[in-house]
Motif scaffolding. Structure first.
Motif, PDB file in Angstrom:
ATOM      1  N   GLU A 142      35.833 -31.467   3.001  1.00 33.07           N
ATOM      2  CA  GLU A 142      34.892 -30.425   3.415  1.00 33.07           C
ATOM      3  C   GLU A 142      35.247 -29.918   4.819  1.00 33.07           C
ATOM      4  OE1 GLU A 142      30.094 -29.788   4.057  1.00 33.07           O
ATOM      5  OE2 GLU A 142      30.891 -31.814   3.926  1.00 33.07           O
ATOM      6  N   ARG A 143      35.480 -30.834   5.759  1.00 37.27           N
ATOM      7  CA  ARG A 143      35.855 -30.438   7.125  1.00 37.27           C
ATOM      8  C   ARG A 143      37.174 -29.666   7.151  1.00 37.27           C
ATOM      9  NH1 ARG A 143      33.874 -35.584   8.062  1.00 37.27           N
ATOM     10  NH2 ARG A 143      35.967 -36.493   8.209  1.00 37.27           N
ATOM     11  N   GLU A 146      36.545 -26.133   5.821  1.00 39.25           N
ATOM     12  CA  GLU A 146      35.777 -25.334   6.777  1.00 39.25           C
ATOM     13  C   GLU A 146      36.630 -24.932   7.978  1.00 39.25           C
ATOM     14  OE1 GLU A 146      32.228 -27.520   7.741  1.00 39.25           O
ATOM     15  OE2 GLU A 146      31.254 -26.955   5.857  1.00 39.25           O
ATOM     16  N   GLU A 147      37.467 -25.857   8.473  1.00 34.25           N
ATOM     17  CA  GLU A 147      38.324 -25.542   9.619  1.00 34.25           C
ATOM     18  C   GLU A 147      39.398 -24.522   9.256  1.00 34.25           C
ATOM     19  OE1 GLU A 147      39.857 -29.268  11.018  1.00 34.25           O
ATOM     20  OE2 GLU A 147      37.861 -29.986  11.603  1.00 34.25           O
ATOM     21  N   LYS A 151      33.286 -21.656   6.466  1.00 32.92           N
ATOM     22  CA  LYS A 151      32.212 -22.251   5.663  1.00 32.92           C
ATOM     23  C   LYS A 151      31.914 -21.471   4.386  1.00 32.92           C
ATOM     24  CE  LYS A 151      29.897 -24.661   9.342  1.00 32.92           C
ATOM     25  NZ  LYS A 151      28.747 -25.478   9.515  1.00 32.92           N
ATOM     26  N   SER A 153      34.128 -20.424   2.274  1.00 35.71           N
ATOM     27  CA  SER A 153      35.226 -20.567   1.318  1.00 35.71           C
ATOM     28  C   SER A 153      34.682 -20.874  -0.069  1.00 35.71           C
ATOM     29  CB  SER A 153      36.161 -21.694   1.759  1.00 35.71           C
ATOM     30  OG  SER A 153      37.059 -22.028   0.733  1.00 35.71           O
ATOM     31  N   ILE A 156      34.218 -24.682  -1.157  1.00 38.55           N
ATOM     32  CA  ILE A 156      33.138 -25.548  -0.659  1.00 38.55           C
ATOM     33  C   ILE A 156      32.209 -26.014  -1.789  1.00 38.55           C
ATOM     34  CG2 ILE A 156      31.079 -25.611   0.824  1.00 38.55           C
ATOM     35  CD1 ILE A 156      33.633 -25.983   2.426  1.00 38.55           C
TER      36      ILE A 156
END
Length: 182
Positions: A142-143, A146-147, A151, A153, A156
């Motif tokens: 998830e991180r 997001e990076e 968020k 995307s 997700i």
């Protein structure tokens, strides 16, 4: 006389763009097999799903060798289907192969490498019932998404689905342990 005009008309409606060769045809064929594999999996036709993923894998391997993202995706998809039908060892081998390919082809692309590593390791841990480890891998995934992609995307929701499965399985396992302890 009619056939002459029929073929003439047919020739007149063909696209102007020339074929890019047989490679293009094979690539489309492989993507078709892959997408049919996804559809069969969705409808619970796992044998047909595996058959089509294997066909796609074979064509992609013939075209690109062992190290391409399409080969990687075929192995990951095969891993998921095999695990879905309780062939966990075979499924985890497929996830491990996908992870191995990702490490090779994305050595210079850290976000993409981490994306596949976190997904594959999370799925292996999930199906090996190492649920806390699975949750760790999916939270890393998830991180990473997001990076790299933000968020919003489209990947997700898939991560949340996998996290939900891990939490659900962990909760069910905990309840079973509590029931046994009583």
């Amino acid at each position: 006389f009619f056939f002459f005009f029929f073929f003439q008309a047919e020739d007149g409606i063909r696209d102007v763009e020339r074929s890019r060769g047989l490679g293009d045809v094979y690539k489309r064929q492989a993507f078709t097999y892959y997408n049919i594999g996804i559809a069969f999996n969705y409808f619970g036709k796992y044998r047909h799903s595996i058959k089509n993923f294997l066909k796609a894998l074979h064509v992609f391997q013939e075209m690109c060798g062992e190290s391409s993202e399409n080969v990687l995706k075929c192995f990951a998809s095969l891993g998921y289907v095999h695990c879905s039908i309780d062939q966990v060892d075979v499924g985890c081998e497929c996830f491990a192969k996908a992870n191995e390919i990702a490490a090779k082809i994305f050595a210079e692309n850290k976000p993409k490498k981490e994306l596949y590593t976190n997904y594959c390791q999370g799925m292996i841990a999930l199906y090996k019932n190492d649920l806390n480890k699975s949750i760790e891998w999916f939270e890393k995934l998830e991180r990473t998404i997001e990076e790299a992609y933000g968020k919003s995307s489209g990947d997700i929701p898939i991560v949340y689905n996998n996290l939900g499965l891990a939490y659900q399985y962990r909760g069910a396992a905990q309840e079973s342990l509590e029931d046994i302890g009583q």
